[in-house]
Motif scaffolding. Structure first.
Motif, PDB file in Angstrom:
ATOM      1  N   LEU A   9       9.880  33.779  -5.815  1.00 43.16           N
ATOM      2  CA  LEU A   9       8.428  33.879  -5.662  1.00 43.16           C
ATOM      3  C   LEU A   9       7.865  32.672  -4.930  1.00 43.16           C
ATOM      4  N   GLU A  10       8.404  31.490  -5.215  1.00 44.33           N
ATOM      5  CA  GLU A  10       7.942  30.281  -4.527  1.00 44.33           C
ATOM      6  C   GLU A  10       8.289  30.341  -3.038  1.00 44.33           C
ATOM      7  N   ARG A  11       9.473  30.853  -2.720  1.00 46.96           N
ATOM      8  CA  ARG A  11       9.859  31.000  -1.314  1.00 46.96           C
ATOM      9  C   ARG A  11       8.959  32.002  -0.602  1.00 46.96           C
ATOM     10  N   LEU A  12       8.629  33.089  -1.284  1.00 47.96           N
ATOM     11  CA  LEU A  12       7.743  34.099  -0.712  1.00 47.96           C
ATOM     12  C   LEU A  12       6.363  33.509  -0.463  1.00 47.96           C
ATOM     13  N   LYS A  13       5.857  32.736  -1.422  1.00 50.87           N
ATOM     14  CA  LYS A  13       4.556  32.094  -1.269  1.00 50.87           C
ATOM     15  C   LYS A  13       4.569  31.133  -0.088  1.00 50.87           C
ATOM     16  N   GLN A  14       5.634  30.354   0.049  1.00 53.02           N
ATOM     17  CA  GLN A  14       5.744  29.413   1.165  1.00 53.02           C
ATOM     18  C   GLN A  14       5.820  30.152   2.497  1.00 53.02           C
ATOM     19  N   PHE A  15       6.501  31.297   2.527  1.00 47.73           N
ATOM     20  CA  PHE A  15       6.565  32.120   3.733  1.00 47.73           C
ATOM     21  C   PHE A  15       5.169  32.554   4.159  1.00 47.73           C
ATOM     22  N   TYR A  16       4.412  33.109   3.197  1.00 48.09           N
ATOM     23  CA  TYR A  16       3.048  33.560   3.510  1.00 48.09           C
ATOM     24  C   TYR A  16       2.185  32.402   3.996  1.00 48.09           C
ATOM     25  N   ILE A  17       2.267  31.273   3.320  1.00 43.36           N
ATOM     26  CA  ILE A  17       1.451  30.118   3.708  1.00 43.36           C
ATOM     27  C   ILE A  17       1.813  29.651   5.113  1.00 43.36           C
ATOM     28  N   LYS A  18       3.106  29.585   5.410  1.00 42.94           N
ATOM     29  CA  LYS A  18       3.553  29.144   6.738  1.00 42.94           C
ATOM     30  C   LYS A  18       3.034  30.077   7.828  1.00 42.94           C
ATOM     31  N   SER A  31      -7.745  26.244   5.450  1.00 45.23           N
ATOM     32  CA  SER A  31      -6.913  25.044   5.383  1.00 45.23           C
ATOM     33  C   SER A  31      -5.715  25.277   4.472  1.00 45.23           C
ATOM     34  N   ALA A  32      -4.711  24.405   4.583  1.00 51.79           N
ATOM     35  CA  ALA A  32      -3.495  24.521   3.774  1.00 51.79           C
ATOM     36  C   ALA A  32      -3.806  24.394   2.290  1.00 51.79           C
ATOM     37  N   SER A  33      -4.704  23.489   1.941  1.00 53.84           N
ATOM     38  CA  SER A  33      -5.022  23.305   0.519  1.00 53.84           C
ATOM     39  C   SER A  33      -5.676  24.552  -0.060  1.00 53.84           C
ATOM     40  N   GLU A  34      -6.466  25.251   0.730  1.00 56.64           N
ATOM     41  CA  GLU A  34      -7.078  26.500   0.260  1.00 56.64           C
ATOM     42  C   GLU A  34      -6.020  27.579   0.057  1.00 56.64           C
ATOM     43  N   LEU A  35      -5.048  27.645   0.969  1.00 57.34           N
ATOM     44  CA  LEU A  35      -3.996  28.651   0.847  1.00 57.34           C
ATOM     45  C   LEU A  35      -3.124  28.404  -0.376  1.00 57.34           C
ATOM     46  N   ASN A  45      -2.206  40.001   0.669  1.00 55.80           N
ATOM     47  CA  ASN A  45      -3.325  40.771   1.233  1.00 55.80           C
ATOM     48  C   ASN A  45      -3.861  40.115   2.495  1.00 55.80           C
ATOM     49  N   LEU A  46      -3.991  38.808   2.482  1.00 57.07           N
ATOM     50  CA  LEU A  46      -4.462  38.082   3.661  1.00 57.07           C
ATOM     51  C   LEU A  46      -3.465  38.209   4.802  1.00 57.07           C
ATOM     52  N   TYR A  47      -2.179  38.151   4.477  1.00 58.77           N
ATOM     53  CA  TYR A  47      -1.122  38.309   5.474  1.00 58.77           C
ATOM     54  C   TYR A  47      -1.179  39.691   6.106  1.00 58.77           C
TER      55      TYR A  47
END
Length: 55
Positions: A9-18, A31-35, A45-47
């Motif tokens: 799940l953490e890897r998936l979250k990092q993928f979406y953020i990247k 911004s990154a902090s908002e993501l 959903n945003l992706y």
């Protein structure tokens, strides 16, 4: 097994953020902090809005 799920799940979250950060650099948005404060579902959903599936 729980640690594998958590890591996945953490890897998936990092993928979406990247990916969202890459798209935001071009459009100048979130911004990154908002993501990092968003849930995985909110990021997904945003992706999907940012990268709609080609039909």
């Amino acid at each position: 097994m729980a640690t594998h799920l958590r890591k996945g799940l953490e890897r998936l979250k990092q993928f979406y953020i990247k990916k969202l950060m890459e798209s935001e650099q071009q459009s100048g948005g979130t911004s990154a902090s908002e993501l990092h404060t968003l849930t995985i579902r909110e990021l997904a959903n945003l992706y999907k809005k940012t990268y709609p599936a080609n039909k």
